[in-house]
Design a protein around this motif. Structure first.
Motif, PDB file in Angstrom:
ATOM      1  N   GLU A 385       0.853  -1.178   0.000  1.00 30.26           N
ATOM      2  CA  GLU A 385       0.000   0.000   0.000  1.00 30.26           C
ATOM      3  C   GLU A 385       0.893   1.233   0.000  1.00 30.26           C
ATOM      4  OE1 GLU A 385      -2.334  -0.051   3.519  1.00 30.26           O
ATOM      5  OE2 GLU A 385      -0.615   0.164   4.870  1.00 30.26           O
ATOM      6  N   TRP A 590       5.864   4.778  -2.522  1.00 28.19           N
ATOM      7  CA  TRP A 590       4.510   5.165  -2.932  1.00 28.19           C
ATOM      8  C   TRP A 590       3.938   4.264  -4.017  1.00 28.19           C
ATOM      9  CZ3 TRP A 590       3.104   8.220   0.728  1.00 28.19           C
ATOM     10  CH2 TRP A 590       3.988   9.145   1.279  1.00 28.19           C
ATOM     11  N   ASP A 595       3.853   0.228 -11.404  1.00 29.70           N
ATOM     12  CA  ASP A 595       3.296   1.584 -11.440  1.00 29.70           C
ATOM     13  C   ASP A 595       4.413   2.623 -11.563  1.00 29.70           C
ATOM     14  OD1 ASP A 595       0.730   0.650 -11.275  1.00 29.70           O
ATOM     15  OD2 ASP A 595       0.554   0.952  -9.103  1.00 29.70           O
ATOM     16  N   TRP A 607      -1.727  11.331  -9.492  1.00 31.52           N
ATOM     17  CA  TRP A 607      -1.824  10.176  -8.608  1.00 31.52           C
ATOM     18  C   TRP A 607      -3.274  10.074  -8.143  1.00 31.52           C
ATOM     19  CZ3 TRP A 607       3.157  10.075  -5.035  1.00 31.52           C
ATOM     20  CH2 TRP A 607       4.252   9.686  -5.836  1.00 31.52           C
ATOM     21  N   ASP A 608      -4.038   9.260  -8.849  1.00 30.26           N
ATOM     22  CA  ASP A 608      -5.464   9.128  -8.557  1.00 30.26           C
ATOM     23  C   ASP A 608      -5.709   8.622  -7.145  1.00 30.26           C
ATOM     24  OD1 ASP A 608      -6.391  10.015 -11.069  1.00 30.26           O
ATOM     25  OD2 ASP A 608      -5.991   8.058 -11.945  1.00 30.26           O
ATOM     26  N   TRP A 609      -4.825   7.732  -6.683  1.00 35.89           N
ATOM     27  CA  TRP A 609      -5.024   7.148  -5.353  1.00 35.89           C
ATOM     28  C   TRP A 609      -4.876   8.188  -4.235  1.00 35.89           C
ATOM     29  CZ3 TRP A 609      -0.734   7.743  -2.325  1.00 35.89           C
ATOM     30  CH2 TRP A 609       0.504   7.909  -2.987  1.00 35.89           C
ATOM     31  N   ASN A 612      -8.882  13.263  -4.842  1.00 37.93           N
ATOM     32  CA  ASN A 612     -10.312  13.000  -4.623  1.00 37.93           C
ATOM     33  C   ASN A 612     -11.177  13.844  -5.545  1.00 37.93           C
ATOM     34  OD1 ASN A 612     -10.083  15.520  -3.499  1.00 37.93           O
ATOM     35  ND2 ASN A 612     -11.082  15.010  -1.554  1.00 37.93           N
ATOM     36  N   SER A 787      -5.209   5.566   3.152  1.00 37.43           N
ATOM     37  CA  SER A 787      -6.087   5.694   1.980  1.00 37.43           C
ATOM     38  C   SER A 787      -7.522   5.958   2.409  1.00 37.43           C
ATOM     39  CB  SER A 787      -6.028   4.414   1.140  1.00 37.43           C
ATOM     40  OG  SER A 787      -4.723   4.200   0.674  1.00 37.43           O
TER      41      SER A 787
END
Length: 787
Positions: A385, A590, A595, A607-609, A612, A787
């Protein structure tokens, strides 16, 4: 040094060849027309602007003709490095006489018409520079700046066991710091696996306007100095050509026989005791064979011979002096009616690739072989993660570099360079495969010293490491230079010269591309809290960015897996200077290795993760470039997620700094449309940058949304403090980044005002905590991405 080394016939022929080289050198500086003086010289035969340097030239011509002899007699593989900066006329003249120049530039033919063009192009618009530039065949050394000739020469012979580099060192150049240091290169030269360098210290007595130190100290003191450096000097002194030819020939024979004796003892009999390599000290007049007096003042043997001693257009009486000077070389004895060198003189030059202008080592891309590379993905850190803490990015990279070295041991074409910092920079794993090369004495408690090492980091000189690496690359090999970020500035001017060499040589179709010069800078500004302000300077990237887009690249991998991907790319690349900046201390990972590879290939991305905004227009763009700026940005985002959850945040990470430039300015640059897609056309952008913030503004000033771009970076605030406090002092910390967002995003409302007051209190709490406890607050030390 007098003997009977040369027969009278050979001596006479070599003297004539020397006269031919001198004639061509003077012609390059002065003549616009009438290249062979078929008629009396008139003022229109002289160039309007006279540029060039005569003083060093006749001595270098003298050396070149003598090197031609020993190449033929001993069948040597030899190249010539010209240290005296503006000796261009000599190298151009000699490569023309040997035929190489005309083969590369067919329009500069070996006849009268070719001579006309040869002379006209020198220091002339659209022509060639006055120094030994990339345009000159046989050159690996840019003559525009002094001090690096000897380190370049040693870099060239490392892992080239048959090569000899004749390195001509000017006595003015010998006064520079890098050159004075590079005499010690002999302590790193393996007589088994490496070639040899033959330094020729050319004492002509003067610099531009002053005498030189090594010419003015007593002979005994000079000899003691050179012997103290570990050399065995041979002296050739005088101004009478016949005697000097004989003495130089005798000295060169002695030097070559000594080199071969050292190498044979090591290679055939295993005698690897530290060797005292030969060198030559040539003492001859500055401007030798030129005008002795001009306007009642002495010229030959004085500083007045340094550049252009005669100025016929300003002083009409100089025209006859120029003609007398040119005719003193008796060109009618040297060139036939068609302007070709007399056959008996042309025979003095070596043949084919034995000519120093045609030697493939001086065009190293011809010899370059691809590295045998492991798959960088096999070395990736496990990232279940985002935010898992790792051992340090360079420490993850180290096993990859270790195995690059291991896979290329047989080819002997890869080395790691650094000024005693390889272990400090987190690369200790390379010593699992190889050692440091070291030919001097050792003691039982020494570590990783060997005569067969692939690492050059046991000399504390950035100049030396840079020069060795440049010479290594220019002769067709690969390497990495690791260094503390703050102290890479020491080689800033060397980088400048190498980048200019790459830029010019890229436009020469006969010059083959070489491996890239790869800088890995660690121990960087944000993790030099324990060493203080002296070790805190990220400005080298600004120097790099001043160079042409075609030759420079700058990468800021945000974590270890990105560093692996970037270094794999850099080691495979050609003809660039690659600047990579990465940390060595424990830091978050990260991205997974796959990736990371995709992100680095793109060079920039959302960085979509961590965002928001859901693909919609965000309220704010949080951009970051560099490992610590990325950490602080993500920590700032986590604060906003907790306290300003309604705020739409987009996180953009930049690996390849050149992506920020317009595509019209750099081949990696984003189009305006792609840039706007990432950073929007009108939303606030809070950009956390590793180095000085104005560089980001400089790269993006023409972008649509530049007026909304707010950059935080290093602003020359530092001391001995804690890691997090380094960011606080420069307003790059998570708290300031959030407050910057609040100040620029009206949508935060009252919640933003309350949060800002809370964060200001946090900064006070931080200051009180570190002054009381000597380390950062637990919530900073133990922060993790959620997350």
């Amino acid at each position: 040094m007098n003997s009977n080394t040369l027969t009278p016939k050979r001596l006479q022929a070599m003297d004539a060849y020397w006269r031919a080289a001198n004639y061509l050198s003077v012609g390059q500086i002065y003549l616009f027309d009438n290249p062979l003086l078929k008629r009396p010289l008139v003022i229109d035969d002289v160039k309007q602007m006279l540029l060039g340097h005569w003083g060093t030239t006749p001595g270098q011509n003298f050396i070149y003709v003598h090197l031609n002899r020993i190449i033929q007699e001993y069948d040597l593989d030899m190249i010539y490095v010209s240290g005296p900066g503006h000796g261009g006329p000599a190298l151009v003249a000699n490569t023309y006489l040997e035929g190489t120049y005309s083969e590369i530039y067919p329009d500069i033919s070996r006849d009268t018409a070719g001579l006309q063009k040869l002379f006209l192009q020198f220091s002339f618009p659209g022509g060639i520079p006055s120094h030994v530039s990339p345009e000159c065949p046989g050159s690996i050394h840019e003559g525009g700046e002094l001090g690096y000739s000897l380190s370049h020469s040693f870099g060239a012979v490392f892992d080239n066991p048959e090569l000899i580099v004749a390195c001509v060192i000017g006595d003015g150049e010998a006064e520079t710091g890098p050159l004075a240091t590079s005499w010690h290169s002999n302590k790193f030269l393996s007589p088994v696996a490496d070639g040899a360098v033959l330094p020729i210290l050319h004492l002509n007595g003067y610099k531009i306007a002053n005498p030189t130190l090594l010419d003015r100290i007593p002979h005994e003191e000079l000899e003691q100095l050179l012997r103290g450096y570990g050399w065995a000097p041979l002296f050739v002194e005088g101004d009478q050509p016949e005697r000097m030819h004989e003495a130089m020939a005798t000295a060169l024979d002695a030097a070559i026989e000594k080199i071969r004796a050292i190498q044979d003892a090591a290679r055939l009999h295993g005698d690897v005791a530290p060797a005292r390599w030969p060198m030559i000290v040539l003492k001859s007049p500055k401007g030798w064979t030129g005008p002795k007096f001009v306007d009642g003042l002495p010229v030959e043997g004085t500083f007045r011979a340094h550049q252009v001693p005669l100025h016929p257009r300003a002083h009409p009486g100089h025209l006859q002096l120029l003609e007398d000077w040119l005719r003193s070389y008796r060109p009618e004895e040297l060139f036939d009616e068609q302007g070709q060198l007399m056959p008996e003189l042309a025979e003095l030059a070596p043949r084919g690739q034995r000519r120093m202008g045609a030697n493939p080592h001086a065009n190293g891309g011809q010899l370059l072989q691809d590295l045998q590379m492991p798959n960088f993905r096999d070395y990736g850190a496990d990232v279940p993660e985002p935010g898992v803490i790792g051992i340090g990015d360079t420490r993850v990279l180290a096993p990859f570099l270790r195995d690059v070295a291991k896979r290329n041991l047989d080819q002997r074409n890869f080395r790691i360079f650094g000024p005693d910092e390889t272990i400090s920079n987190g690369l200790a794993a390379v010593f699992e495969t190889t050692d440091r090369q070291w030919e001097a004495a050792t003691q039982p408690n020494d570590e990783f010293l060997a005569r067969t090492g692939r690492v050059f980091d046991s000399m504390l000189s950035e100049h030396q490491c840079e020069g060795w690496l440049e010479g290594y690359l220019l002769t067709g090999r690969h390497g990495v230079f690791n260094c503390y970020e703050a102290f890479i500035h020491i080689v800033g001017s060397m980088f400048n010269q190498h980048a200019k060499w790459l830029s010019v040589s890229a436009g020469l179709p006969w010059r083959h591309k070489i491996a890239s010069l790869n800088y890995l800078l660690s121990s960087h500004v944000w993790r030099q809290d324990h060493n203080g302000l002296t070790h805190q300077d990220p400005g080298f990237v600004d120097v790099v960015m001043n160079k042409k887009a075609g030759v420079v690249r700058a990468y800021f991998p945000p974590d270890a897996n990105c560093l692996l991907s970037v270094m794999d790319h850099c080691l495979r690349s050609r003809h660039y200077v690659n600047l990579v900046i990465a940390g060595k201390h424990p830091a978050p990972h990260w991205l997974t290795i796959e990736d990371a590879a995709a992100h680095c290939a793109a060079g920039i991305g959302i960085w979509d993760w961590a965002s928001n905004d859901g693909g919609a227009v965000p309220d704010v763009v949080m951009a970051c470039c560099g490992d610590v700026p990325t950490l602080e940005t993500l920590a700032a985002v986590s604060i906003m997620r907790e306290h300003l959850s309604h705020l739409k945040v987009r996180v953009v990470n930049v690996v390849d700094l050149m992506r920020l430039q317009p595509s019209s300015e750099h081949p990696h640059g984003l189009s305006d449309a792609d840039f706007d897609e990432l950073f929007t056309k009108d939303r606030p952008v809070i950009f956390a940058f590793h180095a000085y913030p104005w560089l980001i503004h400089r790269l993006t000033y023409r972008r649509t949304n530049h007026q909304n771009l707010h950059v935080r970076g290093y602003k020359e605030e530092g001391t001995i403090t804690t890691p997090f406090d380094m960011t606080v002092l420069n307003d790059l910390d998570r708290f300031h980044l959030v407050m910057d967002t609040i100040d620029r995003v009206p949508e935060v409302g009252a919640a933003g005002t309350a949060l800002k007051e809370h964060l200001q209190a946090k900064l006070i709490e931080h200051r009180e905590y570190i002054e009381r406890n000597g380390r950062d607050m637990p919530e900073v030390r133990d922060w993790r991405w959620r997350s």
